[in-house]
Design an enzyme around this catalytic site. Structure first.
Site, mmCIF file in Angstrom:
data_model
loop_
_atom_site.group_PDB
_atom_site.id
_atom_site.type_symbol
_atom_site.label_atom_id
_atom_site.label_comp_id
_atom_site.label_asym_id
_atom_site.label_seq_id
_atom_site.Cartn_x
_atom_site.Cartn_y
_atom_site.Cartn_z
ATOM 1 N N HIS A 230 7.969 142.824 39.099
ATOM 2 C CA HIS A 230 7.365 141.967 38.083
ATOM 3 C C HIS A 230 7.793 142.280 36.649
ATOM 4 O O HIS A 230 6.963 142.223 35.749
ATOM 5 C CB HIS A 230 5.828 142.078 38.154
ATOM 6 C CG HIS A 230 5.243 141.576 39.434
ATOM 7 N ND1 HIS A 230 3.910 141.748 39.762
ATOM 8 C CD2 HIS A 230 5.789 140.891 40.469
ATOM 9 C CE1 HIS A 230 3.671 141.201 40.947
ATOM 10 N NE2 HIS A 230 4.796 140.678 41.399
HETATM 11 C C1 LIG Z 1 11.712 140.388 45.506
HETATM 12 C C2 LIG Z 1 10.745 139.742 44.558
HETATM 13 C C3 LIG Z 1 9.454 139.469 44.974
HETATM 14 C C4 LIG Z 1 8.541 138.881 44.102
HETATM 15 N N1 LIG Z 1 7.335 138.471 44.579
HETATM 16 C C5 LIG Z 1 6.535 137.712 43.790
HETATM 17 C C6 LIG Z 1 5.389 137.081 44.316
HETATM 18 O O1 LIG Z 1 5.115 137.143 45.517
HETATM 19 N N2 LIG Z 1 4.602 136.367 43.470
HETATM 20 C C7 LIG Z 1 4.885 136.251 42.154
HETATM 21 O O2 LIG Z 1 4.110 135.631 41.427
HETATM 22 N N3 LIG Z 1 5.991 136.821 41.631
HETATM 23 C C8 LIG Z 1 6.833 137.511 42.428
HETATM 24 N N4 LIG Z 1 7.990 138.006 41.919
HETATM 25 C C9 LIG Z 1 8.260 137.854 40.479
HETATM 26 C C10 LIG Z 1 8.577 136.427 40.072
HETATM 27 O O3 LIG Z 1 9.382 135.790 41.033
HETATM 28 C C11 LIG Z 1 9.257 136.473 38.696
HETATM 29 O O4 LIG Z 1 8.385 137.098 37.778
HETATM 30 C C12 LIG Z 1 9.603 135.100 38.150
HETATM 31 O O5 LIG Z 1 10.388 134.391 39.071
HETATM 32 C C13 LIG Z 1 10.344 135.262 36.826
HETATM 33 O O6 LIG Z 1 10.753 134.013 36.344
HETATM 34 P P1 LIG Z 1 11.801 133.899 35.158
HETATM 35 O O7 LIG Z 1 11.959 132.448 34.879
HETATM 36 O O8 LIG Z 1 11.372 134.781 34.049
HETATM 37 O O9 LIG Z 1 13.149 134.545 35.704
HETATM 38 P P2 LIG Z 1 13.988 134.164 37.010
HETATM 39 O O10 LIG Z 1 13.224 133.335 37.953
HETATM 40 O O11 LIG Z 1 14.566 135.447 37.508
HETATM 41 O O12 LIG Z 1 15.140 133.226 36.462
HETATM 42 C C14 LIG Z 1 16.200 133.639 35.664
HETATM 43 C C15 LIG Z 1 17.385 132.763 36.016
HETATM 44 O O13 LIG Z 1 18.393 132.922 35.018
HETATM 45 C C16 LIG Z 1 19.646 133.050 35.646
HETATM 46 N N5 LIG Z 1 20.522 133.801 34.744
HETATM 47 C C17 LIG Z 1 20.390 135.095 34.385
HETATM 48 N N6 LIG Z 1 21.391 135.447 33.552
HETATM 49 C C18 LIG Z 1 22.155 134.346 33.369
HETATM 50 C C19 LIG Z 1 23.331 134.091 32.621
HETATM 51 N N7 LIG Z 1 23.914 135.045 31.904
HETATM 52 N N8 LIG Z 1 23.835 132.846 32.670
HETATM 53 C C20 LIG Z 1 23.252 131.873 33.409
HETATM 54 N N9 LIG Z 1 22.138 132.065 34.146
HETATM 55 C C21 LIG Z 1 21.608 133.294 34.122
HETATM 56 C C22 LIG Z 1 19.330 133.797 36.922
HETATM 57 O O14 LIG Z 1 20.367 133.684 37.860
HETATM 58 C C23 LIG Z 1 18.026 133.145 37.340
HETATM 59 O O15 LIG Z 1 18.255 131.990 38.105
HETATM 60 C C24 LIG Z 1 8.925 138.599 42.764
HETATM 61 C C25 LIG Z 1 10.227 138.868 42.352
HETATM 62 C C26 LIG Z 1 11.140 139.417 43.230
HETATM 63 C C27 LIG Z 1 12.539 139.652 42.761
#
Ligand SMILES: Cc1cc2nc3c(=O)[nH]c(=O)nc-3n(C[C@H](O)[C@H](O)[C@H](O)COP(=O)(O)OP(=O)(O)OC[C@H]3O[C@@H](n4cnc5c(N)ncnc54)[C@H](O)[C@@H]3O)c2cc1C
Ligand SMILES: *[C@@H]1O[C@H](CO)[C@@H](O)[C@H](O)[C@H]1NC(C)=O
Ligand SMILES: *[C@@H]1O[C@H](CO)[C@@H](O)[C@H](O)[C@H]1NC(C)=O
Ligand SMILES: *[C@@H]1O[C@H](CO)[C@@H](O)[C@H](O)[C@H]1NC(C)=O
Length: 614
Positions: free
Chosen positions: A543
């Site tokens: 997280h």
């Molecule tokens: C194994 C695992 C289990 C989890 N379990 C849960 C759960 O059960 N419940 C829950 O609520 N949360 C869970 N989480 C956490 C939750 O999924 C994340 O907190 C949430 O998805 C974060 O969202 P975000 O938009 O901040 O980032 P992300 O969803 O990680 O999105 C970031 C995106 O940006 C892209 N990106 C990064 N760098 C670049 C770049 N330089 N150029 C272009 N694109 C790029 C990435 O590829 C990705 O697609 C889990 C996470 C993981 C990894």
């Protein structure tokens, strides 16, 4: 398919064929098509199509006279990522950035892991970490958001964010859908898994034995036990790509470019005001460097590791750190600081006498796969985590509904797949696995992952080099405060007590007593032993948050303001889990989706497309 073939050994080929058939046939909406040619300029350029980015791409392209580009480093999700019970197979595949934490000083954590480094998976795929996650749907505590507002962030109180949780939601469990905390008709399907192990009933009633309520922990009060709600649809994963992008794939004002990795934000000084202003980004696609301009704004939604990395590479970050790498400083901000995560004890195992656990050997057969493919039911729809609970350690005030410990319950443990995958994705040392878990063989086991909801210890994301494809350095700095250690010890003891409740005693539940190698000098199971155990089997709940903290300009640690605009740089926002000033007391996927929803409305307001609310 090739990239994940390595981990497919245990999934029978016929099953892959069947799930693939199902995958193609049941979802009426196909993937969005990755655009062949990116135009030179868009109104909005969104970096990262994860939990927040997918929401933004959908909501901003609702405005017909805006055109929007979504740049995503990864590719499409697939038939394996669709199956809830196979979530563990996505880690260390091509859909994962495959981060690892730095070995800590004094071996303060992750000692049971190879090289003293814990794996930190992050989704590198359209849908981001919502494609890799355990699908647990939790919103956090009301007070989290009220605190955000109190820290100088108007608009973020619980009362004000609740409508944005509900806006996305399509809750398929009528007993919840009809309450004032839930809704139906949104893009994101939320429901219980259609299959349950016999042990999850013991989990909930064991909580009642301990004096807790079985309640909707996303409702009026958080403290209590519940069968988990998940982002699943018809027994399969409902990622943000499936929820928010597939339905709008035909919008002509939305381009999605996959396998496009952004290296930096382009920033110039606006001629009239002299203020720095973002005007586009630089990215790599098909081995070539491209640039694209943004007429209105650049939006960073690359997640809590990559958003700070890209900002620092663009000159937005702590001055001394950028100067180390000779990066010209555009804005001296605490980017990458305030890294927060939920950490707990991994591998806490209990044994039972009856054949009730979730084991690969039990469920890897034709009837189980057919049940999934044909009926959208059965053990394969299980999200790994079946139950969650929010509890009070002795350090919390039990009359405040402000619990400090969370449990994740699974009807399985490290041994349940015979050492094939879980052991690998956790990166556990052979000595630890062979000493503690191998002797369990195929015993019937269950686990609680007790974790700290609001750790005091915070860490950092720092650059390793100026090369965008080098992984940044991640230092979670777990357990730096004695309060964190003391609270987690209490959390572990609460989990041990759950096993002793009459509900679990029906199954003859007992603690697995082989001590952690390296901890046998402590009496088992004393407080000192438990501290040693979680400094070894340190478990991230995946997280990370907080690395581009939201706060007013008067807060020296703030990176973005309450409208998520970067302080001191125009036309640039960060919209993802990194803006959380304080990690919410729960799982961050739903909150990050909420942040995407709320920010979309703020952008529309700021550009005159919605009546202003503030
Ligand atoms: C194994 C695992 C289990 C989890 N379990 C849960 C759960 O059960 N419940 C829950 O609520 N949360 C869970 N989480 C956490 C939750 O999924 C994340 O907190 C949430 O998805 C974060 O969202 P975000 O938009 O901040 O980032 P992300 O969803 O990680 O999105 C970031 C995106 O940006 C892209 N990106 C990064 N760098 C670049 C770049 N330089 N150029 C272009 N694109 C790029 C990435 O590829 C990705 O697609 C889990 C996470 C993981 C990894
Ligand atoms: C919910 O929590 C509040 C404190 O925030 C408390 O006053 C109230 O009694 C709780 N309600 C229930 C049903 O436990
Ligand atoms: C616990 O919280 C209640 C309600 O806010 C308060 O009245 C009480 O004083 C608190 N107890 C302690 C020990 O802080
Ligand atoms: C666990 O249960 C024992 C026995 O009932 C009790 O004394 C102890 O306080 C409990 N531990 C925690 C952390 O609640």
């Amino acid at each position: 398919m090739a990239p994940i073939a390595i981990s497919w050994g245990i999934i029978p080929l016929f099953a892959v064929g069947l799930t693939y058939m199902r995958y193609l046939s049941v979802d009426p909406e196909s993937h969005p098509v990755s655009t062949r040619s990116v135009q030179p300029e868009y109104d909005f350029v969104i970096v990262g199509g994860g939990s927040a980015g997918a929401v933004l791409a959908n909501r901003l392209s609702e405005i017909r006279d805006w055109n929007v580009l979504l740049l995503e480093a990864g590719g499409y999700e697939n038939e394996v990522s669709d199956v809830p019970a196979l979530a563990g197979f996505l880690q260390l595949s091509d859909m994962d950035w495959k981060y690892k934490t730095m070995p800590p000083r004094n071996r303060a954590y992750c000692q049971a892991m190879i090289g003293d480094r814990c794996n930190w998976p992050r989704g590198k795929v359209l849908g981001g970490s919502s494609v890799l996650n355990a699908m647990v749907y939790v919103r956090g505590n009301k007070r989290d958001y009220d605190n955000w507002a109190q820290m100088g962030n108007p608009g973020w109180s619980f009362e004000e964010v609740l409508p944005y949780f509900k806006k996305s939601e399509d809750n398929r469990n009528p007993y919840l859908a009809k309450t004032k905390y839930h809704s139906t008709g949104g893009y994101l399907t939320v429901q219980e898994a259609p299959w349950r192990s016999p042990l999850v009933a013991a989990f909930v009633s064991g909580g009642e034995d301990m004096g807790y309520h079985n309640r909707d922990i996303n409702g009026a009060n958080q403290t209590g036990f519940m069968i988990v709600q998940g982002t699943i649809r018809r027994g399969s994963r409902c990622s943000t790509s499936k929820a928010f992008l597939r339905p709008v794939r035909l919008r002509r004002n939305l381009d999605i470019a996959l396998h496009s990795e952004v290296g930096k934000v382009l920033i110039r000084n606006e001629p009239k005001t002299g203020r720095p202003q973002a005007y586009g980004v630089e990215f790599m696609r098909n081995g070539a460097k491209h640039t694209v301009r943004a007429r209105r704004e650049v939006i960073m939604s690359a997640g809590a590791i990559n958003s700070p990395q890209i900002l620092m590479l663009s000159g937005i970050g702590p001055r001394e750190h950028l100067e180390e790498f000779k990066i010209p400083v555009v804005a001296d901000l605490k980017v990458g600081h305030n890294l927060q995560d939920h950490v707990g004890l991994g591998g806490l195992t209990f044994l039972v006498d009856q054949p009730v656990s979730f084991k690969t050997s039990r469920f890897q057969n034709v009837p189980v796969f057919l049940d999934y493919v044909i009926n959208e039911r059965g053990p394969l729809t299980m999200m790994g985590i079946e139950g969650i609970a929010f509890l009070n350690s002795k350090y919390a005030n039990a009359s405040e509904d402000w619990p400090d410990i969370q449990f994740h319950f699974a009807p399985s443990s490290i041994n349940s797949d015979n050492g094939v995958q879980i052991r690998r994705i956790v990166g556990i040392r052979d000595r630890v696995y062979n000493t503690m878990y191998k002797p369990l063989g195929s015993a019937e086991t269950w686990t609680i992952l007790p974790l700290l909801l609001r750790p005091k210890s915070t860490g950092w994301v720092r650059l390793k080099s100026t090369n965008p494809s080098d992984h940044p350095q991640i230092e979670p700095n777990y357990f730096a405060y004695p309060e964190d250690v003391a609270t987690l010890v209490e959390g572990v003891k609460l989990a041990v007590n759950l096993s002793s409740t009459p509900s679990f005693q029906q199954f003859g539940s007992r603690l697995h007593t082989i001590p952690m190698p390296g901890c046998s000098k402590y009496q088992f199971p004393s407080d000192e032993y438990w501290e040693c155990a979680f400094r070894h089997f340190t478990f991230t709940m995946y997280h990370p948050a907080g690395t581009c903290k939201m706060g007013p300009a008067s807060d020296p640690s703030a990176v973005v303001d309450a409208r998520l605009k970067v302080h001191g740089v125009d036309r640039l926002r960060v919209i993802d889990a990194s803006i959380m000033p304080q990690i919410i007391s729960g799982n961050p996927n739903a909150p990050t989706i909420m942040i995407g929803e709320k920010a979309s409305d703020m952008i529309k307001e700021d550009w005159g497309k919605l009546p202003s609310k503030s």
